[in-house]
Scaffold this motif. Structure first.
Motif, PDB file in Angstrom:
ATOM      1  N   PHE A  14       0.844  -1.189   0.000  1.00 37.78           N
ATOM      2  CA  PHE A  14       0.000   0.000   0.000  1.00 37.78           C
ATOM      3  C   PHE A  14       0.878   1.238   0.000  1.00 37.78           C
ATOM      4  CE2 PHE A  14       0.729  -0.196   4.523  1.00 37.78           C
ATOM      5  CZ  PHE A  14       0.675   1.120   4.938  1.00 37.78           C
ATOM      6  N   TYR A  15       0.343   2.289  -0.607  1.00 38.63           N
ATOM      7  CA  TYR A  15       1.104   3.532  -0.731  1.00 38.63           C
ATOM      8  C   TYR A  15       1.112   4.249   0.610  1.00 38.63           C
ATOM      9  CZ  TYR A  15       1.696   8.512  -1.694  1.00 38.63           C
ATOM     10  OH  TYR A  15       2.097   9.810  -1.626  1.00 38.63           O
ATOM     11  N   ALA A  16       2.289   4.544   1.137  1.00 42.17           N
ATOM     12  CA  ALA A  16       2.386   5.153   2.460  1.00 42.17           C
ATOM     13  C   ALA A  16       2.500   6.669   2.357  1.00 42.17           C
ATOM     14  CB  ALA A  16       3.582   4.591   3.215  1.00 42.17           C
ATOM     15  N   CYS A  17       3.495   7.134   1.601  1.00 44.05           N
ATOM     16  CA  CYS A  17       3.735   8.571   1.487  1.00 44.05           C
ATOM     17  C   CYS A  17       4.796   8.780   0.428  1.00 44.05           C
ATOM     18  CB  CYS A  17       4.204   9.145   2.817  1.00 44.05           C
ATOM     19  SG  CYS A  17       5.715   8.377   3.427  1.00 44.05           S
ATOM     20  N   ASN A  18       5.182  10.041   0.227  1.00 40.24           N
ATOM     21  CA  ASN A  18       6.255  10.309  -0.709  1.00 40.24           C
ATOM     22  C   ASN A  18       7.599  10.300  -0.001  1.00 40.24           C
ATOM     23  OD1 ASN A  18       4.468  10.481  -2.731  1.00 40.24           O
ATOM     24  ND2 ASN A  18       4.814  12.664  -3.184  1.00 40.24           N
TER      25      ASN A  18
ATOM     26  N   PHE B 810       5.140  18.418  12.848  1.00 42.68           N
ATOM     27  CA  PHE B 810       4.473  18.115  14.106  1.00 42.68           C
ATOM     28  C   PHE B 810       3.138  17.445  13.845  1.00 42.68           C
ATOM     29  CE2 PHE B 810       7.673  21.126  15.039  1.00 42.68           C
ATOM     30  CZ  PHE B 810       8.075  20.867  16.330  1.00 42.68           C
ATOM     31  N   SER B 811       3.176  16.317  13.121  1.00 48.87           N
ATOM     32  CA  SER B 811       1.919  15.600  12.985  1.00 48.87           C
ATOM     33  C   SER B 811       2.176  14.128  13.268  1.00 48.87           C
ATOM     34  CB  SER B 811       1.306  15.819  11.610  1.00 48.87           C
ATOM     35  OG  SER B 811       2.116  15.242  10.637  1.00 48.87           O
ATOM     36  N   HIS B 812       1.180  13.488  13.846  1.00 49.47           N
ATOM     37  CA  HIS B 812       1.392  12.100  14.253  1.00 49.47           C
ATOM     38  C   HIS B 812       1.445  11.179  13.039  1.00 49.47           C
ATOM     39  CE1 HIS B 812       1.533   8.642  16.847  1.00 49.47           C
ATOM     40  NE2 HIS B 812       0.511   8.103  16.200  1.00 49.47           N
ATOM     41  N   PHE B 813       0.481  11.306  12.122  1.00 47.04           N
ATOM     42  CA  PHE B 813       0.447  10.429  10.948  1.00 47.04           C
ATOM     43  C   PHE B 813       0.944  11.184   9.725  1.00 47.04           C
ATOM     44  CE2 PHE B 813      -3.082   8.509  13.471  1.00 47.04           C
ATOM     45  CZ  PHE B 813      -2.529   7.254  13.624  1.00 47.04           C
ATOM     46  N   VAL B 814       1.945  10.638   9.053  1.00 45.43           N
ATOM     47  CA  VAL B 814       2.456  11.304   7.867  1.00 45.43           C
ATOM     48  C   VAL B 814       1.394  11.307   6.770  1.00 45.43           C
ATOM     49  CG1 VAL B 814       3.564   9.220   6.937  1.00 45.43           C
ATOM     50  CG2 VAL B 814       4.461  11.470   6.329  1.00 45.43           C
ATOM     51  N   ASN B 815       0.563  10.255   6.713  1.00 47.96           N
ATOM     52  CA  ASN B 815      -0.420  10.158   5.643  1.00 47.96           C
ATOM     53  C   ASN B 815      -1.832  10.561   6.092  1.00 47.96           C
ATOM     54  OD1 ASN B 815      -0.608   7.966   7.287  1.00 47.96           O
ATOM     55  ND2 ASN B 815      -1.018   6.473   5.675  1.00 47.96           N
ATOM     56  N   ALA B 816      -1.948  11.133   7.284  1.00 54.16           N
ATOM     57  CA  ALA B 816      -3.258  11.636   7.726  1.00 54.16           C
ATOM     58  C   ALA B 816      -3.055  12.825   8.645  1.00 54.16           C
ATOM     59  CB  ALA B 816      -4.037  10.527   8.441  1.00 54.16           C
TER      60      ALA B 816
END
Ligand code: SRM
Ligand SMILES: Cc1cc2nc3c(=O)[nH]c(=O)nc-3n(C[C@H](O)[C@H](O)[C@H](O)COP(=O)(O)OP(=O)(O)OC[C@H]3O[C@@H](n4cnc5c(N)ncnc54)[C@H](O)[C@@H]3O)c2cc1C
Ligand code: SF4
Ligand code: FES
Lengths: 122, 839
Positions: A14-18, B810-816
């Motif tokens: 799954f795609y996590a981030c860049n 300063f965010s807990h989830f990089v993708n959210a």
């Protein structure tokens, strides 16, 4: 980077981030449904690792905020709470108590997109 | 040949270890009978069972060690009979075993005086793991605990009761003072005071006549008609040697117990030996482990010589020094040599500080040359050194009181220390390892403590000699002309001071550059914060820039202290503890808005706890708008400059301490150092700001300010020492500039100023010369460097708040981003919240 995977299990990526969302030589926490995964980037050696975000010592969601490093060349992360260290290769605890270990996940990078692999039961 | 050992305690184990290392494998069959259900364990550290050690942690060696060394071990199977004519022993489970040599190592049991009622429920003894398990299970029911016996073990048992959560614990001693065998009247008084502070109530001169209650204990009756309610009792009134088996088989025993042995530890039957706490040598039972080990050594040598073609020099037991140090209780107590040498044969030197609870007495020979023995209470750091000085008859320095009082803030002149001991001085008394053994091991290349432990076994038992062993390692290496380098870790082969200079000269500003130039590999959690701190001390750049964010300690990386549960605390700077009502309001509003727990800290400011990572930039934005700035509570940096109210309001105030404290706090805010820095300013000698417990503290005098340095609170408090007196404000600040920069340049990582001074060659005299007299000619340079740092100061939270790029981190989830960590949980507490308890 490539990861050796035994052929009998299938992996869902799954795609996590860049790539640039993750600090050089540090970690971030990735949300995968209800699961929290710590993703680490070793910029100096262009290597990526992923483990559970939960530190098994005191059940703290903190490993992504831990400090990365190596011991005799083996990549590791130190939990910010009590500095227990874990191998990023196989998740085993490198500090005194050897019982608790981390789940690790494979990581692949395509272009500037980072993917984390989840083992699927056959 | 067959050796049978009765008992599997500490001494039995040690004997096994010694005999197998001596005789070739296969020459002797070894059989051990133990009454307890588990293999020998470390009884000396038994109380650590209550501090979380498991029975397994305490084992001397696991059962498979015996198997691996061909020793047959029968556990839970006491020997019930010795048949001397047939040379066999018979066990409870029915095993009959023949022997050529028989070793009795049955130890002793707790002596229980014949007081009516000692068999009631709630009465315990303190000897085995099973005893402790019973106590642990019973303790939750008990509100008041009592220990009969104010000796070494009794006090340890009393501490154990406190640790078990019985806050109301009493100690009953028959004699007029505590530890009557080890310490004197005055020492006992000081000890009593210290124990009171731990929460123990001491009753001396009390003779217990009855244990009160029905099935279960309800109290104690004393001979003086008084009584004490109690629902749990531990009896620790001495030990009783386990000589019943020996008696039964016709071996001679003492009339107060113990198996009579000669200097080879042979009983009246020369093929039967007795060692450890059951042996009676020259009228004496040795209730400590070190003499037991010595006895094991004597027997191992004796048996080896009876078999060997080439005998080694014979060993005999000639008595043993009964020096002891009480552990665990939270108060140092030690006695060594002959603590009660009679007055006509010696002189004594006494040092007593009732305020600090320290009492030290040593006896020296009339000619002042040798140390005979002594008592140390409240501070026994010098115990090992003094013990060796007495044992080895080391010639005392011209002022013998120096050995007692140490270097009193002046230059170090306390004899030659451990390096001055003769080669045959015993350093590790548990394992009988001499100074010579250790030094030659170092010379053979064992240059770390671990290596020395492995090859000599020194420091592996009680650990009391560890500091001396370390000194011997460095001393021997220095004597070999080796340069001892305190390198940082596997990635940087430099000391902090060397690295500081290199980074400065090469103008290095990013961790990766430091690694490229001077390091190897990827770095780790040890070297990263060290390099980050050096760069911050040198350049005062924004610490999250240049890729340096991930090399900061976790707290520095997020500019906040991480809490239980993974939230953070927010501590705005409140210089000198002075704050306007308007600013107080802002703190209250922010706390309400973000649901933060608030508390006044010990550093005269306000801490807001329980902030989510994602909220930190928003919280700080509001605080900064109201004129606050970072308090650096997360950094190895200046924390607070506390202040008393001073001359503006206080009738005793000599100068305006608040104004001076604010000036100082604003000068050094954000200054990063090897460890955190704290300061305080008091307006007069009443010292309400506690300046003498700070890294640098200032006290107003009639003529100006007195400057004190290198104080510390924490677990090893240390008073600050006067550096210079009656200074005007400007000079005072100049001296502080010099002092702080000198510390920053030369201290090891994570070393507070107090510890740094303790290790500094020449001590305070040297420091004063550098700072006040400019003996190194660097004062101007130090001041200029400090001024540079002061000029470059910026509030790092302001920089984050103003930078969208930095805020993103300063965010807990990089993708959210914006989604808070759902696992964070709070509980309610007195109308506020607290972190949910962790596992
Ligand atoms: C908040 C506060 C307790 C309070 O509610 O009063 C506090 C809280 C902590 N102290 Fe402290 N100390 C606090 C005043 C003190 C004091 C009293 C003082 O400063 O006047 C001392 C003794 C004085 C001294 O340092 O010499 C003190 C001696 C310590 C030590 C021991 C230092 C030493 O040299 O032995 C540590 C551990 C360390 O730094 O390694 C420590 C560490 C800590 C840490 C940072 C532990 C940690 O790493 O998480 C605590 C952070 C709690 C948190 O989650 O925010 N704290 N701590 C106080 C903050 C003061 C402030 O406004 O900044
Ligand atoms: C709480 C506590 C704290 C202590 N602190 C210190 C200290 O700080 N410093 C110090 O030097 N000493 C200390 N001691 C004393 C030290 O533990 C003893 O000196 C040491 O254990 C003696 O060893 P031993 O082998 O002679 O006896 P033990 O360790 O008592 O071993 C004897 C063993 O023989 C067994 N046994 C008895 N009869 C038979 C039989 N017929 N058949 C088979 N087995 C039998 C017993 O069950 C026991 O397991 C402490 C003791 C206690 C209880
Ligand atoms: S004394 Fe201990 S528990 Fe209390 S705040 Fe300081 S570090 Fe935390
Ligand atoms: S919670 Fe991670 S080390 Fe303790």
């Amino acid at each position: 980077m490539s990861v050796a995977i035994s052929t009998s299990t299938t992996i869902a990526w799954f795609y996590a981030c860049n790539v640039n969302d993750v600090p050089n030589n540090g970690g971030v926490c990735v949300k995968y449904d209800e699961v929290q995964i710590a993703l680490f980037r070793f910029a100096r050696r262009d290597a990526w690792y992923a483990t559970q975000n939960l530190c098994p010592h005191r059940q703290q969601m903190a490993l992504s905020r831990g400090m990365t490093g190596t011991h005799d060349g083996e990549p590791k992360v130190a939990c910010p709470f009590h500095k227990k260290t874990f191998s990023l290769e196989d998740g085993r605890c490198l500090s005194d108590d050897t019982e608790c270990s981390l789940t690790t996940y494979p990581v692949k990078v395509e272009g500037d997109r980072v993917y984390i692999g989840i083992m699927q039961e056959a | 040949m067959k050796i049978v050992i009765i008992g599997n305690g500490m001494v039995s184990y040690k004997f096994c270890e010694k005999i197998i290392s001596r005789i070739p494998a296969g020459t002797a069959e070894i059989v051990v009978f133990g009454e307890e259900p588990r293999p020998a364990y470390d009884r000396v550290h038994l109380s650590e069972f209550f501090a979380g050690k498991t029975a397994d942690d305490l084992l001397m060696a696991p059962a498979d060690w015996y198997a691996a060394n061909n020793i047959t071990l029968h556990l839970g199977d006491p020997v019930q009979q010795i048949d001397r004519s047939n040379k066999t022993v018979h066990s409870y489970k029915g095993i009959t075993e023949a022997y050529d040599y028989l070793i009795i190592a049955t130890g002793s049991s707790a002596f229980v005086p014949p007081i009516p009622g000692v068999d009631k429920k709630g009465v315990f003894i303190y000897r085995t793991i099973e005893d402790l398990e019973l106590m642990r299970d019973y303790a939750p029911r008990a509100r008041r605990g009592v220990v009969i016996g104010g000796g070494l073990l009794g006090l340890e048992a009393a501490k154990a009761m406190l640790d078990l959560g019985i806050a109301d614990t009493h100690v009953i001693e028959f004699a007029p003072r505590l530890m009557p065998r080890q310490i004197d009247e005055s020492g006992s008084r000081i000890l009593e005071q210290q124990l009171n502070q731990l929460g123990l109530v001491i009753h001396t001169n009390k003779n217990t006549s009855e244990v009160l209650g029905g099935d279960t204990i309800t109290g104690l009756q004393f001979a003086d008609e008084t009584h004490l309610d109690a629902d749990m009792l531990v009896i620790s009134a001495g030990i009783k040697p386990r000589d019943e088996l020996a008696k039964l088989s016709g071996l001679e025993t003492g009339h107060r117990g113990g198996i009579v042995v000669n200097e080879y530890m042979q009983t009246t039957d020369p093929e039967i030996y007795a060692i450890g706490e059951c042996a009676l040598y020259s009228g004496m039972i040795y209730g400590l482990v070190a003499p037991g080990y010595e006895m094991a050594e004597v027997v191992a040598t004796h048996i080896y010589n009876s078999l060997a073609a080439a005998p080694v020099p014979e060993k005999t037991f000639t008595g043993f020094d009964m020096s002891t140090k009480l552990k665990l209780i939270g108060v140092d107590v030690a006695s060594f040599g002959d603590p009660f040498a009679p007055a006509d044969t010696c002189r004594s030197i006494v040092f007593e500080d009732t305020m600090k609870g320290v009492y030290k007495r040593i006896s020296i020979t009339n000619d002042g040359k040798h140390l005979l023995g002594g008592i140390l209470i409240g501070d026994a750091d010098a115990y090992n050194m003094l013990l060796q000085t007495a044992k080895n008859k080391v010639i005392l320095p011209p002022n013998p009181e120096d050995v007692l009082l140490g270097a009193r803030g002046g230059s170090q002149e306390t004899g030659a220390g451990v390096l001055g001991l003769p080669e045959d001085a015993i350093i590790c008394s548990c394992e009988s390892i001499s100074k010579g053994d250790i030094c030659s091991a170092v010379e053979a290349g064992n240059e770390t403590l671990d290596a020395i432990k492995k090859c000599t076994k020194a420091a592996t038992c009680c650990g009391g000699c560890t500091p001396m062993v370390k000194d011997l390692i460095t001393g021997t290496m220095k004597a070999q002309g080796k340069y001892i380098r305190n390198v940082i870790c596997e990635h940087f082969a430099y000391s902090r001071q060397e690295l500081y200079d290199l980074i400065r000269i090469k103008n290095i500003r990013a961790f990766d550059d430091a690694l490229d130039h001077y390091g190897a590999g990827d770095g780790c959690e040890v070297c990263k914060p060290v390099v980050a701190s050096i760069m911050a001390s040198l350049w005062n750049d924004m610490i999250l820039d240049k890729g340096n964010d991930t090399v900061q300690d976790s707290n520095d990386r997020f500019l906040a202290n991480i809490q239980k549960g993974g939230t953070y605390s927010v501590v705005p700077r409140i210089p000198g503890g002075e704050i306007t009502p308007a600013k107080l309001l802002v703190i209250a509003q922010v706390a309400l808005k973000y649901n933060l727990y608030t508390k006044i800290t010990g550093g005269q400011r306000i801490d807001l706890f329980g902030a989510h990572l994602d909220d930190l930039p928003n919280i700080w934005e509001e605080l900064i708008d109201a004129g606050f700035e970072s308090g650096h509570a997360y950094g190895k940096a200046l924390r607070t400059v506390k202040s008393c109210v001073g001359s503006t309001w206080c009738r005793f105030g000599l100068h305006d301490s608040v104004t001076f404290a604010i000036q100082i706090e604003e000068r050094y805010r954000g200054l990063r150092a090897p460890h955190k820095l704290k300061s305080a300013v008091s307006g007069c000698i009443r010292e309400c700001a506690e300046a003498q417990s700070k890294d640098f503290g200032i006290i107003a005098t009639e003529k100006g300010w007195n400057l004190y340095v290198c104080g510390n609170g924490g677990s090893k408090p240390q008073h600050a020492i006067l550096l210079a007196s009656d200074l005007d404000s400007e000079t005072c600040i100049r001296y502080i500039d010099r002092f702080l920069m000198f510390y920053i340049k030369t201290a090891d990582p994570l070393t507070r100023t107090a510890t740094w001074l303790n290790k500094l060659d020449g001590g305070i005299t040297y420091l004063r010369n550098v700072v006040v007299n400019d003996s190194l000619g660097i004062a101007a340079e130090l001041e200029a460097e400090m001024q540079g740092l002061v000029d470059r100061y910026k509030c790092e939270w302001r920089e984050v708040v103003e930078s969208p790029e930095l805020r993103k981190r300063f965010s807990h989830f990089v993708n959210a981003p914006g989604t808070k960590d759902p696992t964070v949980k709070f509980d309610n507490l007195r109308e506020q919240k607290k972190a949910a308890e962790w596992k």
